[in-house]
Design a protein around this motif. Structure first.
Motif, mmCIF file in Angstrom:
data_model
loop_
_atom_site.group_PDB
_atom_site.id
_atom_site.type_symbol
_atom_site.label_atom_id
_atom_site.label_comp_id
_atom_site.label_asym_id
_atom_site.label_seq_id
_atom_site.Cartn_x
_atom_site.Cartn_y
_atom_site.Cartn_z
ATOM 1 N N LEU A 34 0.729 -1.190 -0.027
ATOM 2 C CA LEU A 34 0.080 0.070 0.110
ATOM 3 C C LEU A 34 0.854 1.468 0.043
ATOM 4 N N HIS A 35 1.977 1.309 0.827
ATOM 5 C CA HIS A 35 2.943 2.238 0.556
ATOM 6 C C HIS A 35 3.469 2.596 -0.608
ATOM 7 N N ASP A 36 4.146 1.671 -1.148
ATOM 8 C CA ASP A 36 4.688 1.543 -2.566
ATOM 9 C C ASP A 36 3.711 2.164 -3.544
ATOM 10 N N SER A 37 2.619 1.458 -3.557
ATOM 11 C CA SER A 37 1.653 1.986 -4.455
ATOM 12 C C SER A 37 1.064 3.504 -4.343
ATOM 13 N N GLY A 38 1.250 4.024 -3.185
ATOM 14 C CA GLY A 38 0.807 5.366 -2.912
ATOM 15 C C GLY A 38 -0.713 5.462 -2.309
ATOM 16 N N ILE A 39 -1.104 4.254 -2.196
ATOM 17 C CA ILE A 39 -2.521 4.022 -1.551
ATOM 18 C C ILE A 39 -2.473 4.436 -0.131
ATOM 19 N N LEU A 40 -1.549 4.120 0.560
ATOM 20 C CA LEU A 40 -1.347 4.316 2.069
ATOM 21 C C LEU A 40 -1.270 5.857 2.440
ATOM 22 N N GLU A 41 -0.608 6.492 1.392
ATOM 23 C CA GLU A 41 -0.491 7.984 1.573
ATOM 24 C C GLU A 41 -1.894 8.712 1.332
ATOM 25 N N GLY A 42 -2.425 8.008 0.129
ATOM 26 C CA GLY A 42 -3.950 8.725 0.038
ATOM 27 C C GLY A 42 -4.890 8.746 1.023
ATOM 28 N N VAL A 43 -4.943 7.245 1.707
ATOM 29 C CA VAL A 43 -5.732 7.009 2.729
ATOM 30 C C VAL A 43 -5.481 7.885 3.972
ATOM 31 N N THR A 44 -4.139 8.087 4.448
ATOM 32 C CA THR A 44 -3.897 8.828 5.227
ATOM 33 C C THR A 44 -4.220 10.394 5.220
ATOM 34 N N SER A 45 -4.054 10.842 3.967
ATOM 35 C CA SER A 45 -4.676 12.144 3.644
ATOM 36 C C SER A 45 -5.964 12.139 3.745
ATOM 37 N N LEU A 46 -6.930 11.488 3.234
ATOM 38 C CA LEU A 46 -8.334 11.235 3.519
ATOM 39 C C LEU A 46 -8.555 11.260 4.798
ATOM 40 N N ILE A 47 -8.042 10.710 5.903
ATOM 41 C CA ILE A 47 -8.452 10.379 7.115
ATOM 42 C C ILE A 47 -8.003 11.962 7.821
ATOM 43 N N GLU A 48 -6.890 12.434 7.571
ATOM 44 C CA GLU A 48 -6.592 13.778 7.874
ATOM 45 C C GLU A 48 -7.407 14.756 7.681
ATOM 46 N N ALA A 49 -8.062 14.643 6.294
ATOM 47 C CA ALA A 49 -8.917 15.744 5.913
ATOM 48 C C ALA A 49 -10.499 15.501 6.116
ATOM 49 N N LYS A 50 -10.782 14.527 6.945
ATOM 50 C CA LYS A 50 -12.008 13.871 7.245
ATOM 51 C C LYS A 50 -13.253 14.946 7.345
ATOM 52 N N GLU A 51 -12.808 16.059 8.275
ATOM 53 C CA GLU A 51 -13.692 17.065 8.517
ATOM 54 C C GLU A 51 -14.112 17.932 7.218
ATOM 55 N N GLN A 52 -13.088 18.081 6.323
ATOM 56 C CA GLN A 52 -13.197 18.884 5.201
ATOM 57 C C GLN A 52 -14.099 18.294 4.134
ATOM 58 N N ILE A 53 -13.678 16.764 3.949
ATOM 59 C CA ILE A 53 -14.375 15.983 3.126
ATOM 60 C C ILE A 53 -15.811 15.841 3.643
ATOM 61 N N ALA A 54 -16.001 15.763 4.976
ATOM 62 C CA ALA A 54 -17.503 15.583 5.311
ATOM 63 C C ALA A 54 -18.377 16.783 5.135
ATOM 64 N N LYS A 55 -17.714 17.850 5.159
ATOM 65 C CA LYS A 55 -18.307 19.179 4.797
ATOM 66 C C LYS A 55 -18.371 19.029 3.314
ATOM 67 N N ILE A 56 -17.727 18.655 2.475
ATOM 68 C CA ILE A 56 -18.216 18.932 0.969
ATOM 69 C C ILE A 56 -19.170 17.723 0.759
ATOM 70 N N VAL A 57 -19.202 16.681 1.519
ATOM 71 C CA VAL A 57 -20.212 15.789 1.066
ATOM 72 C C VAL A 57 -21.580 16.303 1.716
ATOM 73 N N VAL A 58 -21.616 16.767 2.819
ATOM 74 C CA VAL A 58 -22.892 17.304 3.133
ATOM 75 C C VAL A 58 -23.513 18.409 2.278
ATOM 76 N N GLU A 59 -22.728 19.417 1.919
ATOM 77 C CA GLU A 59 -22.811 20.416 0.963
ATOM 78 C C GLU A 59 -23.594 19.782 -0.381
ATOM 79 N N GLN A 60 -22.809 18.783 -0.920
ATOM 80 C CA GLN A 60 -23.274 18.320 -2.253
ATOM 81 C C GLN A 60 -24.402 17.637 -1.928
ATOM 82 N N SER A 61 -24.707 16.916 -0.714
ATOM 83 C CA SER A 61 -26.041 15.893 -0.719
ATOM 84 C C SER A 61 -27.038 16.913 -0.516
ATOM 85 N N LEU A 62 -26.881 18.229 -0.186
ATOM 86 C CA LEU A 62 -28.130 19.125 0.140
ATOM 87 C C LEU A 62 -28.573 19.796 -1.198
ATOM 88 N N ARG A 63 -27.949 19.546 -2.166
ATOM 89 C CA ARG A 63 -28.153 20.153 -3.384
ATOM 90 C C ARG A 63 -29.438 19.683 -4.204
#
Length: 161
Positions: free
Chosen positions: A47-76
């Motif tokens: 996972l580390h060699d393929s870059g997936i682990l970094e992507g997952v880590t970034s997603l987890i770190e940005a969870k509040e921003q992602i949740a905000k975007i998901v909520v905003e988009q789902s209310l359209r």
């Protein structure tokens, strides 16, 4: 005569002894599960060699921003309309007899096959051909079904008083 012991004093462990016991337990667990741990390490490395682990880590770190975007988009409105339509369609499907659905899908498949065969013939249909078809029991059955369907649809479209 001596009195019986009614209370056993539990040994009081120091912080170092507690840590040593915990470390021994972890080492014991590791030795019992060495194959699984080695496979997990290999997986993490892949996972580390393929870059997936970094992507997952970034997603987890940005969870509040992602949740905000998901909520905003789902209310359209388009998204809420899609959700409402899906729920209405699911409700409608639950009211249909599964045997009827099966029969309709099988009939639809057969109808499409017949239509494809007809397209290959590229034959024109005249007025007398239509009149003959009305006497055909299969055609008559589908005409009756269609008219009953339209009748029910019209009844459903009436405004309820």
């Amino acid at each position: 005569m001596a009195e019986p012991i009614s209370k056993v004093a539990e040994p009081i462990l120091t912080e170092d002894e507690i840590q040593n016991q915990a470390l021994e337990k972890v080492l014991e667990d590791i030795t019992k599960n060495i194959d699984g741990i080695q496979e997990t390490i290999k997986l993490l490395q892949e996972l580390h060699d393929s870059g997936i682990l970094e992507g997952v880590t970034s997603l987890i770190e940005a969870k509040e921003q992602i949740a905000k975007i998901v909520v905003e988009q789902s209310l359209r409105p388009p998204v809420t309309n899609a959700i409402n339509n899906a729920m209405a369609a699911a409700g409608m499907i639950t009211e249909i007899n599964p045997e009827t659905t099966k029969k309709m899908t099988e009939s639809l498949t057969k109808g499409i096959q017949k239509a494809e065969e007809g397209l290959q013939l590229n034959k024109k249909v005249g007025l007398f051909d239509l009149l003959k078809l009305i006497k055909d029991p299969d055609i008559n059955r589908v005409l009756r079904f269609g008219m009953d369907f339209l009748k029910g649809l019209g009844e459903g479209l009436k405004e309820k008083a």
